[in-house]
Design an enzyme around this catalytic site. Structure first.
Site, short mmCIF file in Angstrom:
data_model
loop_
_atom_site.label_atom_id
_atom_site.label_comp_id
_atom_site.label_asym_id
_atom_site.label_seq_id
_atom_site.Cartn_x
_atom_site.Cartn_y
_atom_site.Cartn_z
N HIS A 1 -35.53 -22.49 0.81
CA HIS A 1 -35.59 -21.61 1.97
C HIS A 1 -36.42 -22.26 3.07
CE1 HIS A 1 -39.65 -19.52 1.80
NE2 HIS A 1 -39.60 -19.82 0.54
N ASP B 1 -45.28 -23.42 1.29
CA ASP B 1 -44.21 -22.46 1.00
C ASP B 1 -43.55 -22.02 2.28
OD1 ASP B 1 -42.56 -20.48 0.10
OD2 ASP B 1 -44.14 -19.14 -0.56
N GLU C 1 -35.86 -15.71 2.97
CA GLU C 1 -36.16 -15.65 1.54
C GLU C 1 -37.37 -14.77 1.31
OE1 GLU C 1 -38.27 -17.11 -2.21
OE2 GLU C 1 -38.97 -16.83 -0.18
N GLU C 2 -38.34 -14.89 2.22
CA GLU C 2 -39.61 -14.20 2.00
C GLU C 2 -39.45 -12.68 1.98
OE1 GLU C 2 -41.97 -15.57 0.84
OE2 GLU C 2 -42.31 -17.58 1.63
N ASP D 1 -38.61 -24.69 -3.80
CA ASP D 1 -39.22 -23.73 -2.87
C ASP D 1 -40.58 -24.30 -2.52
OD1 ASP D 1 -40.51 -21.58 -1.70
OD2 ASP D 1 -39.62 -20.08 -3.00
N HIS E 1 -49.03 -17.68 1.30
CA HIS E 1 -48.59 -16.62 2.22
C HIS E 1 -49.67 -16.18 3.20
CE1 HIS E 1 -44.93 -15.08 -0.37
NE2 HIS E 1 -44.86 -16.35 -0.05
#
Ligand SMILES: [Zn+2]
Length: 709
Positions: A354, A364, A401-402, A429, A525
């Protein structure tokens, strides 16, 4: 997403056939008759991916926050498309129109019993000297799929928000009706925390990062070290991923721009969206709430690393949450690049990653995107030298994707028919957060991943495989062990969920793998997952990006050119026997005396015998294209045997009957989920019915292999 590579918890699985399979690697490569020509192709490929170029991709991709469906996200799509085209891939940017939320306003205030304000937030993520944190394009931390709401209630601490945590609160007579639940991150997927809190009557959820799990308790926080600083917040989706992934309003249907609104289901009726608000918090903001909670003391295992004793609450702190979310249909962009296969154009080999990030997403997912772009660079080099893959290669750069694996899910739903012939999906990922290689895969591709890693050099001079085998067990606390199993082989995890392999593998049955290179990573994140963090902590010279480009690219090239699909069903049969054994013990412990596993065991023995017979042919593939084509068809059909049209009980979108994300874990896999979860619920009737479904599937697999001459 993709924080965890979890194996089936506690099953202690070990492959009994490693010795048998190891033979196939001495001088030969599984799936190939004569490997000499392909070996040259692979050497040419391996010479191309370049650390410096990977570092440049990473820098470009992380220059701006690129949340899905923003102009900056679109710019990354254009960059990826340009690199795909430069490599000679037939490239298109594919839009989907999907339901996404953005935060308009989020507020949390807490008061003690005397009405004194304890905190008001959320506090902006901030440390000394981070040059990325003040960019005005940074969106405030939020939960994808959070409901809007304005709620006030007493706070209750529910540890990790696992089912056993909520049961413990119930046992202590702490009622959650009308309460605000405070949970810490870790152990399960955050969407499950919110789902369970809502089920128990809570009206709002605060999810915070405890320093015990990824902060100072582990080591120095950013910007000194890699761990989460005081104001660091983990954004993330709270959709109920264990029901289905993708656009919440279109389960099973692709959200193409042409899809009429009348074909969309109301999001609040489809079962994967919470109806209560949730807000992610730093421990800076959570600490004053936790510190003021009264009520019973928290059990020892619930105590985090904040410097006071934790209590369960229910009294002591009143919390007010305001969550205003802007829900709208927004356009996202997948980038698809193809190279048509010369011999089996309908058999797709798909590799994907992604591209969207919560904020900058250096680890990420941009490390994955950088690695994939260098893998594509390598494929481009081969194309320029005249090579054509036998099977069609497809590279996918997924969006959104998140928020719930949305770009990949919509694309898979769009191409479900064609994907019935796809021979593999290779996911990456979080490609690089450190130097420790790990992988998860369907049992039939475990040996394939091991062989590929034996062919790729590691930055430390040996092979990736050697480093993997040598890797210390618990470098990353968020990862379960990939230690070598009893036969001395390196262990791979089971595919649960939390990344884009889910729609490919668990919805349409494409055999899949997921790879990563991991290290201490506490800024998951958050705004601090940025280029500077990556260079300081993960991979200063981008050599692991190069390594991961080579592993991903070699997976694709080797699979695309194989004479015979290198699916190892001996390990698959072996795995099913172990899963069945574990379920049988669990049924006995649960007192389900009417469960009879003998039919399944017999079917699995037939599957094993057929697999061993076919394995011999795969070791030395011979015959013309028609003969090999038939064998390949049968091998692919055998994988499809594990897809059930009805899907799993309560979640028909999940159709793989051997692997699914746990109904109450989300990231971690549950094996033989239909049977296993019915046993957990002590539902003997359902367990027996699911056992029959599984037995029929194993029989189908055996029969398909037995039809091979
Ligand atoms: Zn991710």
């Amino acid at each position: 997403m993709n924080l965890f590579h979890k194996t089936a918890a506690g099953l202690g699985l070990a492959c009994a056939t490693g010795a048998l399979l190891a033979q196939s690697t001495v001088g030969t490569v599984f799936g190939y008759g004569d490997f000499n020509a392909e070996s040259k192709v692979e050497q040419q490929f391996l010479a191309i991916p370049d650390a410096k170029l990977a570092g440049q991709h990473l820098k470009t991709l992380t220059a701006q926050p690129h949340l899905s469906a923003t102009p900056e996200d679109r710019a990354t799509a254009d960059y990826v498309a340009q690199k795909f085209r430069a490599a000679g891939l037939e490239t298109e940017i594919v839009p989907y129109r999907v339901l996404l939320n953005r935060p308009i306003e989020q507020r949390v205030e807490a008061y003690n019993t005397a009405g004194k304000l304890l905190m008001s937030g959320p506090t902006k993520e901030h440390v000394e000297g981070d040059r990325f944190q003040d960019n005005p394009r940074v969106t405030m931390p939020f939960n994808g799929s959070s409901a809007s709401g304005d709620v006030t209630g007493e706070a209750v601490y529910a540890n990790y928000g696992r089912i056993e945590d909520f049961d413990q609160l119930a046992a202590q007579h702490i009622d959650l009706k009308g309460k605000i639940v405070v949970v810490r991150y870790g152990q399960n997927f955050r969407g499950i925390k919110v789902y369970l809190a809502e089920q128990r009557g809570a009206i709002g959820v605060l999810i915070y990062s405890d320093p015990q799990d990824d902060g100072y308790f582990k080591g120095d926080p950013w910007p000194i070290g890699p761990w989460r600083p005081e104001t660091g917040v983990q954004s993330g989706s709270v959709q109920n991923l264990s029901r289905y992934s993708g656009d919440p309003e279109t389960p099973g249907v692709a959200s193409t721009p042409e899809l009429p609104d009348s074909a969309r289901l109301p999001a609040d009726k489809t079962g994967n969206q919470p109806s209560i608000p949730s807000i992610p918090l730093s421990y800076h903001d959570a600490a004053p709430i936790l510190n003021a909670l009264s009520g019973p003391g928290a059990p020892q295992g619930w105590q985090g690393a904040l410097p006071f004793r934790y209590h369960l609450g229910g009294t002591g702190v009143l919390v007010h949450i305001v969550s205003k979310q802007d829900y709208a249909l927004r356009t996202i962009w997948d980038v698809i690049g193809k190279v048509k296969g010369s011999e089996y154009p309908d058999e797709w080999v798909v590799a994907g990653n992604h591209r969207d990030a919560w904020i900058y997403g250096a680890v990420d997912p941009s490390s994955g995107t950088a690695a994939m772009l260098e893998a594509v660079h390598g494929v481009g080099g081969l194309l320029k030298q005249g090579w054509r893959p036998k099977r069609t290669l497809v590279f996918g750069s997924w969006d959104a994707e998140e928020q719930g694996l949305i770009g990949s899910t919509e694309w898979v739903e769009d191409h479900a028919k064609a994907l019935e012939h796809a021979v593999a999906y290779f996911n990456v990922d979080v490609a690089v957060s450190g130097p420790e290689f790990s992988a998860s895969a369907v049992p039939s591709l475990r040996q394939f991943v091991r062989e590929v890693t034996r062919a790729v050099p590691s930055p430390l001079g040996t092979t990736v495989y050697d480093q993997w085998k040598r890797a210390p067990k618990e470098v990353n606390p968020n990862r379960t062990s990939d230690a070598a199993d009893k036969t001395g082989e390196v262990r791979l995890g089971d595919l649960g969920s939390g990344s884009d392999f889910t729609p490919f593998f668990q919805h349409v049955g494409v055999p899949s793998t997921d790879i990563g290179s991991e290290g201490p990573y506490g800024v998951y994140h958050s705004v601090f997952d940025n280029y500077d963090w990556f260079v300081q902590n993960a991979d200063p010279h981008f050599v692991y990006l190069e390594q991961m480009a080579k592993v991903l690219g070699l997976e694709a090239v080797r699979m695309a050119d194989a004479d015979v699909l290198p699916y190892d069903f001996v390990t698959y049969a072996d795995s099913i026997a172990m899963y069945a054994g574990a379920a049988k013990r669990k049924a006995q412990e649960a007192g389900l005396s009417g469960m009879d596993f003998s039919q399944l065991e017999a079917a699995d023995l037939r599957f094993l015998a057929a697999a061993q017979r076919v394995h011999a042919r795969q070791l030395a593939p011979a015959g013309d294209m028609t003969t090999l084509g038939k064998l390949n068809n049968a091998l692919r059909l055998t994988e499809s045997a594990f897809i059930s049209e009805e899907g799993l009980p309560n979640r028909p979108w999940y159709r793989h009957i051997v692997f699914a994300p746990g109904e109450f874990t989300g990231y971690a896999a549950v094996v033989i989920p239909g049977v296993s979860e019915a046993i957990d619920n002590r539902d003997q009737q359902r367990a027996k019915a699911q056992l029959e479904v599984l037995t029929r599937a194993v029989d189908r697999a055996a029969a398909t292999l037995n039809a091979v001459q």
